[in-house]
Design an enzyme around this catalytic site. Structure first.
Site, PDB file in Angstrom:
ATOM      1  N   CYS A 117       0.829  -1.210   0.000  1.00 37.11           N
ATOM      2  CA  CYS A 117       0.000   0.000   0.000  1.00 37.11           C
ATOM      3  C   CYS A 117       0.857   1.251   0.000  1.00 37.11           C
ATOM      4  CB  CYS A 117      -0.897  -0.008   1.234  1.00 37.11           C
ATOM      5  SG  CYS A 117      -2.276  -1.132   1.070  1.00 37.11           S
ATOM      6  N   ASP A 306      -2.776   0.241  11.515  1.00 38.47           N
ATOM      7  CA  ASP A 306      -3.735  -0.343  10.566  1.00 38.47           C
ATOM      8  C   ASP A 306      -5.190  -0.090  10.973  1.00 38.47           C
ATOM      9  OD1 ASP A 306      -1.554  -1.223   9.192  1.00 38.47           O
ATOM     10  OD2 ASP A 306      -1.785  -3.341   9.698  1.00 38.47           O
ATOM     11  N   ARG A 398      -7.654  -6.536  -1.169  1.00 36.73           N
ATOM     12  CA  ARG A 398      -6.345  -7.112  -0.827  1.00 36.73           C
ATOM     13  C   ARG A 398      -6.389  -7.737   0.566  1.00 36.73           C
ATOM     14  NH1 ARG A 398      -1.363  -3.364  -2.424  1.00 36.73           N
ATOM     15  NH2 ARG A 398      -0.426  -5.175  -1.453  1.00 36.73           N
TER      16      ARG A 398
HETATM   17  C1  EPZ Z   1       3.542  -4.540   8.395  1.00 32.20           C
HETATM   18  O1  EPZ Z   1       4.241  -3.767   7.438  1.00 32.20           O
HETATM   19  C2  EPZ Z   1       2.138  -4.718   7.845  1.00 32.20           C
HETATM   20  N1  EPZ Z   1       2.229  -5.371   6.545  1.00 32.20           N
HETATM   21  C3  EPZ Z   1       1.429  -3.377   7.718  1.00 32.20           C
HETATM   22  O2  EPZ Z   1       0.083  -3.630   7.350  1.00 32.20           O
HETATM   23  C4  EPZ Z   1       1.431  -2.676   9.074  1.00 32.20           C
HETATM   24  O3  EPZ Z   1       0.893  -1.384   8.917  1.00 32.20           O
HETATM   25  C5  EPZ Z   1       2.860  -2.573   9.607  1.00 32.20           C
HETATM   26  O4  EPZ Z   1       3.474  -3.888   9.659  1.00 32.20           O
HETATM   27  C6  EPZ Z   1       2.925  -1.979  11.008  1.00 32.20           C
HETATM   28  O5  EPZ Z   1       2.154  -2.738  11.888  1.00 32.20           O
HETATM   29  C7  EPZ Z   1       2.322  -6.682   6.479  1.00 32.20           C
HETATM   30  O6  EPZ Z   1       2.320  -7.375   7.479  1.00 32.20           O
HETATM   31  C8  EPZ Z   1       2.393  -7.288   5.129  1.00 32.20           C
HETATM   32  P1  EPZ Z   1       7.104  -2.294   9.671  1.00 32.20           P
HETATM   33  P2  EPZ Z   1       5.811  -3.639   7.527  1.00 32.20           P
HETATM   34  O7  EPZ Z   1       8.367  -2.839   9.149  1.00 32.20           O
HETATM   35  O8  EPZ Z   1       6.384  -4.897   8.057  1.00 32.20           O
HETATM   36  C9  EPZ Z   1       9.978   1.511   9.351  1.00 32.20           C
HETATM   37  C10 EPZ Z   1      -1.926  -3.322   6.169  1.00 32.20           C
HETATM   38  O9  EPZ Z   1      -2.715  -2.356   6.069  1.00 32.20           O
HETATM   39  N2  EPZ Z   1      10.968   0.611   8.737  1.00 32.20           N
HETATM   40  O10 EPZ Z   1       6.648  -2.745  11.022  1.00 32.20           O
HETATM   41  O11 EPZ Z   1       6.289  -3.122   6.240  1.00 32.20           O
HETATM   42  C11 EPZ Z   1       8.765   1.741   8.465  1.00 32.20           C
HETATM   43  O12 EPZ Z   1       8.994   2.742   7.518  1.00 32.20           O
HETATM   44  C12 EPZ Z   1      -0.430  -3.121   6.106  1.00 32.20           C
HETATM   45  O13 EPZ Z   1      -2.315  -4.489   6.288  1.00 32.20           O
HETATM   46  C13 EPZ Z   1      12.242   1.083   8.504  1.00 32.20           C
HETATM   47  O14 EPZ Z   1      12.561   2.250   8.765  1.00 32.20           O
HETATM   48  O15 EPZ Z   1       5.937  -2.496   8.634  1.00 32.20           O
HETATM   49  C14 EPZ Z   1       7.703   2.105   9.495  1.00 32.20           C
HETATM   50  O16 EPZ Z   1       7.860   3.465   9.841  1.00 32.20           O
HETATM   51  C15 EPZ Z   1      -0.037  -1.759   5.694  1.00 32.20           C
HETATM   52  N3  EPZ Z   1      13.145   0.240   7.929  1.00 32.20           N
HETATM   53  C16 EPZ Z   1       8.092   1.268  10.700  1.00 32.20           C
HETATM   54  O17 EPZ Z   1       9.466   0.894  10.504  1.00 32.20           O
HETATM   55  C17 EPZ Z   1      12.843  -1.053   7.640  1.00 32.20           C
HETATM   56  O18 EPZ Z   1      13.737  -1.777   7.149  1.00 32.20           O
HETATM   57  C18 EPZ Z   1       7.266   0.014  10.913  1.00 32.20           C
HETATM   58  O19 EPZ Z   1       7.210  -0.714   9.689  1.00 32.20           O
HETATM   59  C19 EPZ Z   1      11.561  -1.521   7.901  1.00 32.20           C
HETATM   60  C20 EPZ Z   1      10.631  -0.671   8.455  1.00 32.20           C
END
Ligand code: EPZ
Length: 431
Positions: A117, A306, A398
């Site tokens: 997304c 979320d 999705r």
């Molecule tokens: C997961 O995404 C979920 N997606 C997201 O759900 C959810 O919003 C998110 O976790 C937070 O709970 C899936 O599980 C497929 P993160 P993810 O790594 O793993 C930063 C939905 O609507 N970050 O926990 O990508 C990032 O930018 C979706 O179902 C870094 O800086 O999220 C964010 O600010 C959307 N570097 C924070 O960490 C990295 O290498 C948390 O992101 C990785 C992340």
């Protein structure tokens, strides 16, 4: 193409059964790559992100057999590492879990930069730092992320300076078959991380601490097959709970783990809804008279990012002012422009939204550009007077199975309607 048409203003009554959690199923499906024996996964949500991931596994040489709409047998014995195509991987964020699973089993991984997304920056630097700590060399080549180590993953200590669901899951996947012990510090504590660990342990892995911020993975030689059911989707459940509060009525969400919904239940009660918690169900009752509350999104067990768009939509109908602070994704307020077209009063400044609620909203043409934003528009449309047409609903599909059918059963006037591409275009211009 299809749109969702909603004639709002009807209260919601009845029961709704919640499907399995998309964000738990994605890493569990990828975890099957670590296993040379078949696994049966039950309670899989039949949503498009999951279908795409299963197609990716098939394209890589796995055998995927449908046992029912929500059960699947996955056999990754003959899967070929580094073979996912760019076109398929770019469609979803969950394809990033191929990296940990391929590297964990084969010592090498290659995946095209994963999509997902449009909710703000989604870097993979933490994932890459983690793989490097396990002894890999990581880099981008032709848009693909490549991870490789001649010796395969070697157990190590990994400290994340930011909590990341994806990076935590990838480190678990990468270290299950590693040589030695891996300790992941400042790990994500989300229920879907626990689900991944419980699934892998059921296959013979040795993972402790999942659900706390320190996870320990002792590498094992191999995994064996198992049958496992995915946890219920707390975000789908929370979406229905917020919808009832906004529209008024009384609905029981069934097949939930109430503990996962504590932050949602507490905020609904604070806003004035009645929440009755059972063993595996929650009933929400509302007379539609809500008051504004403040929300700050945080990693679990805090209030989930979320759920932020859905609650922001609900708070448009609450008397008074609500403050919403989005700490996880920097573009997760884009949907507020659409709600303002309905008569909402939401002012966004950076990661802070001020919602002045209580004014009557009226139906409007709405364009949905991401999954949870789409759910927020459905809630706003259900609680508004008049007709709303939501386009871009593939984003909603999705992650929500049969959202139209489920709301219809609760008494909403909601339907899907096929539209020609030229009818669609005016709404697409509003992105
Ligand atoms: C997961 O995404 C979920 N997606 C997201 O759900 C959810 O919003 C998110 O976790 C937070 O709970 C899936 O599980 C497929 P993160 P993810 O790594 O793993 C930063 C939905 O609507 N970050 O926990 O990508 C990032 O930018 C979706 O179902 C870094 O800086 O999220 C964010 O600010 C959307 N570097 C924070 O960490 C990295 O290498 C948390 O992101 C990785 C992340």
């Amino acid at each position: 193409m299809e749109n969702i048409i909603i004639n709002g203003g009807r209260p919601l009554y009845g029961n709704v059964t919640i499907n399995g959690m998309k964000n738990a199923a994605l890493p569990v499906i990828c975890a099957c790559i670590l296993n040379e024996e078949p696994c049966i996964i039950d309670n899989i949500p039949p949503v498009s992100d999951i279908e795409i991931l299963l197609d990716i596994l098939v394209s890589m040489g796995a055998s995927v057999q449908r046992l029912s709409k929500t059960s699947v047998e996955i056999n990754c014995k003959h899967i070929i590492p580094c073979s996912s195509t760019n076109e398929m991987a770019v469609k979803l964020r969950g394809s990033s879990y191929l990296l940990g699973a391929e590297f964990g089993r084969f010592g090498k991984a290659s995946v095209f930069s994963p999509g997902g997304c449009s909710i703000g920056a989604r870097p993979l630097d933490l994932h890459m730092k983690g793989f490097e700590a396990l002894g890999a060399t990581c880099g981008f080549k032709g848009g693909r992320i490549e991870v490789e180590s001649e010796r395969g993953p070697i157990g190590s200590s990994i400290y994340f300076d930011k909590v990341s669901v994806g990076a935590t899951a990838n480190m678990i996947l990468a270290s299950v078959l590693a040589d030695g012990v891996t300790v992941i510090e400042n790990a994500a504590r989300e229920p879907h991380i626990v689900d991944l660990a419980v699934f892998l342990n059921a296959c013979g892995a040795n993972i402790t601490g999942a659900g706390t911020s320190v996870i320990k993975v002792k590498g094992v030689e191999k995994l064996h097959g198992c049958r496992y059911a995915i946890i219920p989707d707390m975000i789908e459940a929370g979406t229905f709970m917020a919808a009832v509060a906004a529209t008024s009525g009384k609905v029981t969400v069934k097949n939930v783990i109430p503990k996962h919904l504590e932050a949602v239940s507490a905020k609904l009660e604070e806003a004035g809804a009645t929440v009755i918690v059972g063993d595996d169900y929650i009933t929400v009752e509302s007379n539609g008279k809500l008051k504004g509350v403040s929300i700050v999104t945080q990693p679990y067990p805090g209030f989930a990012t979320d759920m932020q768009p859905q609650f922001s939509a609900m708070l448009c109908f609450a008397e008074g002012t609500s403050d919403v602070v989005e700490n996880i994704f920097n573009s997760r307020f884009l949907f507020t422009d659409e709600l303002n077209k309905m008569g909402a009063n939401i002012k966004v400044d950076g990661n802070h939204a001020v919602i002045r609620g209580g004014a009557a909203l009226s139906g409007a043409p709405l364009f949905c550009h991401d999954l949870r934003a789409g759910a927020a528009m459905v809630i706003a449309a259900l609680a508004s007077e008049g007709e709303s047409t939501i386009s871009g609903i593939d984003k909603i599909e999705r992650g929500y199975y049969d959202i139209v059918g489920k709301f219809e059963k609760l008494g909403a006037n909601i339907q899907k309607k096929e539209v020609k591409t030229d009818e669609q275009s005016y709404t697409s211009l509003s992105v």
